[in-house]
Design an enzyme around this catalytic site. Structure first.
Site, PDB file in Angstrom:
ATOM      1  N   HIS A 232      11.148  65.365  23.485  1.00  9.35           N
ATOM      2  CA  HIS A 232      10.864  64.502  22.214  1.00  9.35           C
ATOM      3  C   HIS A 232       9.329  64.533  21.820  1.00  9.35           C
ATOM      4  O   HIS A 232       8.445  64.196  22.639  1.00  9.35           O
ATOM      5  CB  HIS A 232      10.672  62.997  23.024  1.00  9.35           C
TER       6      HIS A 232
ATOM      7  N   HIS B  78       6.717  64.715  18.066  1.00  5.60           N
ATOM      8  CA  HIS B  78       5.498  64.453  16.743  1.00  5.60           C
ATOM      9  C   HIS B  78       4.759  65.504  16.510  1.00  5.60           C
ATOM     10  O   HIS B  78       4.173  65.748  17.082  1.00  5.60           O
ATOM     11  CB  HIS B  78       5.779  63.145  17.208  1.00  5.60           C
TER      12      HIS B  78
ATOM     13  N   LYS C 178      18.363  60.890  15.891  1.00  7.64           N
ATOM     14  CA  LYS C 178      17.499  59.804  16.480  1.00  7.64           C
ATOM     15  C   LYS C 178      17.959  58.439  15.688  1.00  7.64           C
ATOM     16  O   LYS C 178      18.297  58.084  15.268  1.00  7.64           O
ATOM     17  CB  LYS C 178      16.633  59.949  16.178  1.00  7.64           C
TER      18      LYS C 178
ATOM     19  N   HIS D  73      16.363  55.156  20.747  1.00  7.17           N
ATOM     20  CA  HIS D  73      14.788  54.488  20.665  1.00  7.17           C
ATOM     21  C   HIS D  73      15.025  53.161  21.407  1.00  7.17           C
ATOM     22  O   HIS D  73      15.773  52.763  20.518  1.00  7.17           O
ATOM     23  CB  HIS D  73      13.842  54.233  19.965  1.00  7.17           C
TER      24      HIS D  73
ATOM     25  N   HIS E 114      12.098  58.386  26.149  1.00  4.48           N
ATOM     26  CA  HIS E 114      10.026  57.744  26.698  1.00  4.48           C
ATOM     27  C   HIS E 114      10.888  56.010  27.231  1.00  4.48           C
ATOM     28  O   HIS E 114      10.588  55.583  27.155  1.00  4.48           O
ATOM     29  CB  HIS E 114       9.530  57.831  24.919  1.00  4.48           C
TER      30      HIS E 114
ATOM     31  N   ASP F  95       6.236  62.602  24.073  1.00  8.23           N
ATOM     32  CA  ASP F  95       5.932  61.460  22.908  1.00  8.23           C
ATOM     33  C   ASP F  95       4.925  61.896  22.192  1.00  8.23           C
ATOM     34  O   ASP F  95       5.086  60.599  21.738  1.00  8.23           O
ATOM     35  CB  ASP F  95       6.581  60.414  23.531  1.00  8.23           C
TER      36      ASP F  95
END
Length: 346
Positions: free
Chosen positions: A13, A15, A99, A136, A174, A247
């Site tokens: 995970h 970004h 996602k 999420h 997460h 994350d």
């Protein structure tokens, strides 16, 4: 133990953003990690197979010479998503997962799902072809306390989706609560969960006591110490349903240190040192390879990496930079609040 060799880890995970920020932070991940599941919440989001291919090309172009890294792409689920496009993207190897963002749950999630009935055809197609749904896991109802949103999501959204779509492969991303740990541990079906570095190391007291620390603010927000302890227990348990997803989410300091700061913790640079610290504290250094390098690939149907990395423990504290300078501006690195004595050898 002063050295620890394990298969090169992956980040399930991550970004990376885009443009100058992508160019600035990508080397921090590629230095230690072989692969990563890349989040699609850009502006505009990565919603079609052509978007994912174009984003992967930009990531590959930003990778410095001499580094090896494989981005594993995802598509952003919307109420207008085309099941055929998702299936084609998966079967052609463009994406590895889809996602799900509940609309308004986190950064750049405005295009997410409000009416879950509208995405049932996509979820059913995903179950048919084995395409993983990364979740999420928070509701966004204004009447639900922010610290309860994960637990409520499991009961109101996730469990009904899984019951209505047998065979759907799910990654709870997460996770932050003992509720999520229990759900992943105790329910049947193909389900796994990522745990972040920072949720293993901090709880809400670290963020709020003695003054607000904006660089600890993330979504899902850190919870009570009892939940932190449940996450640590899960991470070191050797249960293959739990694996690493940092994350790591870069924001420039001016976007974090403001009256309405962005959610996100950037931890790519020191994650492996932090994890070694946690697993050493828990007396479980022998379990780190499974959590960081083995269980994630197995969950996604991939082979673990062949190459290895070696961590070394020093009696002296290892200095890590306070910030990473990027073309978009400075990004503060996660501070665990105490010295780190582990590092990855070059």
């Amino acid at each position: 133990m002063t050295t620890l060799t394990l298969r090169r880890p992956d980040d399930w995970h991550l970004h990376l953003r885009d443009g100058a920020m992508l160019e600035g932070v990508l080397p921090e991940t590629a230095r230690h990690f072989a692969r990563a599941i890349i989040m699609p919440n850009l502006v505009p989001p990565v919603v079609r197979s052509t978007d994912a291919q174009a984003y992967r090309d930009r990531i590959d172009a930003a990778l410095p010479a001499g580094m090896t890294f494989t981005p594993l792409m995802t598509l952003y689920l919307t109420e207008d998503s085309d099941p055929d496009d998702f299936a084609t993207a998966y079967e052609s190897g463009v994406i590895n997962a889809v996602k799900l963002y509940p609309a308004g749950a986190t950064t750049n999630s405005a295009s997410g799902v409000r009416d879950f009935d509208k995405v049932r055809p996509v979820l059913e197609r995903m179950a048919e072809i084995g395409l993983t749904l990364c979740v999420h896991g928070e509701v966004t109802d204004p009447d639900i306390d922010i610290f309860d949103r994960e637990a409520v999501f499991i009961d109101r959204v996730l469990d009904p989706i899984r019951r209505a779509t047998p065979g759907l492969r799910v990654t709870m991303e997460h996770i932050t609560t003992s509720d999520a740990v229990d759900y992943v541990t105790d329910t049947a079906g193909h389900i796994g969960a990522t745990i972040t570095t920072h949720h293993l190391m901090i709880n809400r007291n670290h963020m709020l006591v003695g003054g607000i620390r904006p660089h600890y603010y993330c979504l899902p927000v850190v919870k009570r110490a009892t939940h932190q302890q449940a996450l640590r227990k899960a991470a070191v348990s050797g249960n293959p349903r739990f694996f690493l997803g940092t994350d790591s989410a870069p924001h420039t300091d001016d976007n974090k240190e403001t009256a309405c700061g962005c959610a996100g913790v950037f931890s790519a640079s020191n994650t492996m040192a932090c994890l070694a610290h946690v697993f050493e504290e828990e007396g479980a250094l022998d379990k780190l390879e499974g959590f960081a390098s083995l269980f994630g690939p197995a969950h996604y149907g991939l082979e673990p990496n062949v190459e290895t990395i070696t961590l070394e423990r020093s009696d002296e504290a290892i200095p890590y930079p306070a910030k990473i300078e990027t073309g978009a501006g400075p990004v503060t690195l996660f501070d665990p609040g105490h010295p780190l004595h582990w590092r990855v050898l070059d």
